[in-house]
Design an enzyme around this catalytic site. Structure first.
Site, short mmCIF file in Angstrom:
data_model
loop_
_atom_site.label_atom_id
_atom_site.label_comp_id
_atom_site.label_asym_id
_atom_site.label_seq_id
_atom_site.Cartn_x
_atom_site.Cartn_y
_atom_site.Cartn_z
N ASP A 1 42.65 40.87 32.85
CA ASP A 1 41.27 40.40 32.60
C ASP A 1 41.19 39.14 31.30
O ASP A 1 41.82 39.27 31.03
CB ASP A 1 40.25 41.19 32.47
CG ASP A 1 39.66 42.77 32.75
OD1 ASP A 1 39.76 42.89 34.22
OD2 ASP A 1 39.12 43.63 32.34
N ARG B 1 42.61 52.56 37.16
CA ARG B 1 43.67 51.81 37.88
C ARG B 1 44.97 51.17 37.50
O ARG B 1 45.16 52.48 36.52
CB ARG B 1 42.87 50.43 37.70
CG ARG B 1 42.78 50.21 36.69
CD ARG B 1 41.13 50.74 35.80
NE ARG B 1 39.84 50.45 37.00
CZ ARG B 1 39.69 49.75 36.67
NH1 ARG B 1 39.22 47.89 35.95
NH2 ARG B 1 37.93 49.81 37.19
N ARG C 1 48.14 47.64 42.10
CA ARG C 1 46.64 47.88 42.84
C ARG C 1 45.82 47.79 43.78
O ARG C 1 46.08 47.14 44.34
CB ARG C 1 46.21 47.41 41.87
CG ARG C 1 44.72 47.25 41.66
CD ARG C 1 43.61 47.19 40.29
NE ARG C 1 42.63 46.83 39.86
CZ ARG C 1 41.52 46.64 39.31
NH1 ARG C 1 41.12 45.94 38.13
NH2 ARG C 1 40.90 47.09 39.09
N ASP D 1 45.17 46.49 34.96
CA ASP D 1 43.93 45.67 35.35
C ASP D 1 43.79 44.71 34.08
O ASP D 1 44.80 44.56 33.32
CB ASP D 1 42.40 46.71 35.00
CG ASP D 1 40.82 45.96 34.48
OD1 ASP D 1 41.27 45.08 35.67
OD2 ASP D 1 40.58 45.62 33.38
#
Ligand code: X6L
Ligand code: MG
Ligand code: MG
Length: 164
Positions: free
Chosen positions: A98, A93, A84, A96
């Site tokens: 999270d 992207r 990334r 990701d």
């Protein structure tokens, strides 16, 4: 044993499904992290940022011996391993990762707010989460029934493979 955490995965560049699966595999390979379940995969309309390709999103459940801050570092490490490159804010992207929920933890520190403060606003995170946690406690003690998440989501495929 360990604590239970829920991680949101998203990709809208390259081989999106392969990116999600590699992220799940790399998370499971991290010391002190075991992937125990995956939601199904959703194709989702981008929310925020510039015009960009549709995402694939999923949520994985992990059992972890790491503290929240250590687990966040592991998530960022997986993003790095998948190449990334952080460019435009909210831009497209490759991956990701999270931290959405960590047990019953409620914390508000720089760069680490748990539950994720925007989770309840985003169907791309909330819809897959609900497959794994039917009645999550969201930011501010909110329940899913009171959430008004935005963004189109459509079921795209079965869960990621959980290799144990
Ligand atoms: C007004 C302004 C309303 C900004 C919403 C929402 C910004 C979400 C950023 C917003 C706003 C975000 C994903 C995504 C992103 C993803 C899908 C973000 C950060 N990540 N859209 N947009 N899936 N479908 O994983 O979440 S960028
Ligand atoms: Mg995100
Ligand atoms: Mg992120």
């Amino acid at each position: 044993m360990g604590e239970r955490a829920l991680l949101g995965l998203g990709s809208n560049l390259g081989e999106r499904l392969a990116n999600l699966q590699r992220a799940a595999d790399l998370l499971g390979a991290a010391v002190g992290v075991r992937v125990v379940a995956s939601s199904r995969i959703y194709e989702t309309e981008p929310v925020g940022g510039p015009a960009q390709p549709d995402f694939l999103n999923a949520v994985v459940e992990v059992e972890t011996d790491l503290e929240p801050r250590e687990l966040l570092a592991a998530c960022l490490g997986v993003e790095q391993d998948l190449g990334r490159v952080r460019e435009e804010r909210w831009g497209p992207r490759v991956i990701d990762v999270d931290l959405l929920l960590y047990d019953e933890v409620d914390m508000d520190e720089p760069h680490l707010i748990v539950p994720h403060p925007r989770l309840h606003e985003r169907a791309f995170a909330l819809v897959p989460l609900l497959e794994l946690v039917p009645d999550p406690v969201l930011a501010g003690g909110m329940r899913a029934a009171d959430a008004t998440p935005g963004g189109e989501v459509r079921l795209w495929g079965p869960p990621l493979l959980v290799r144990r």
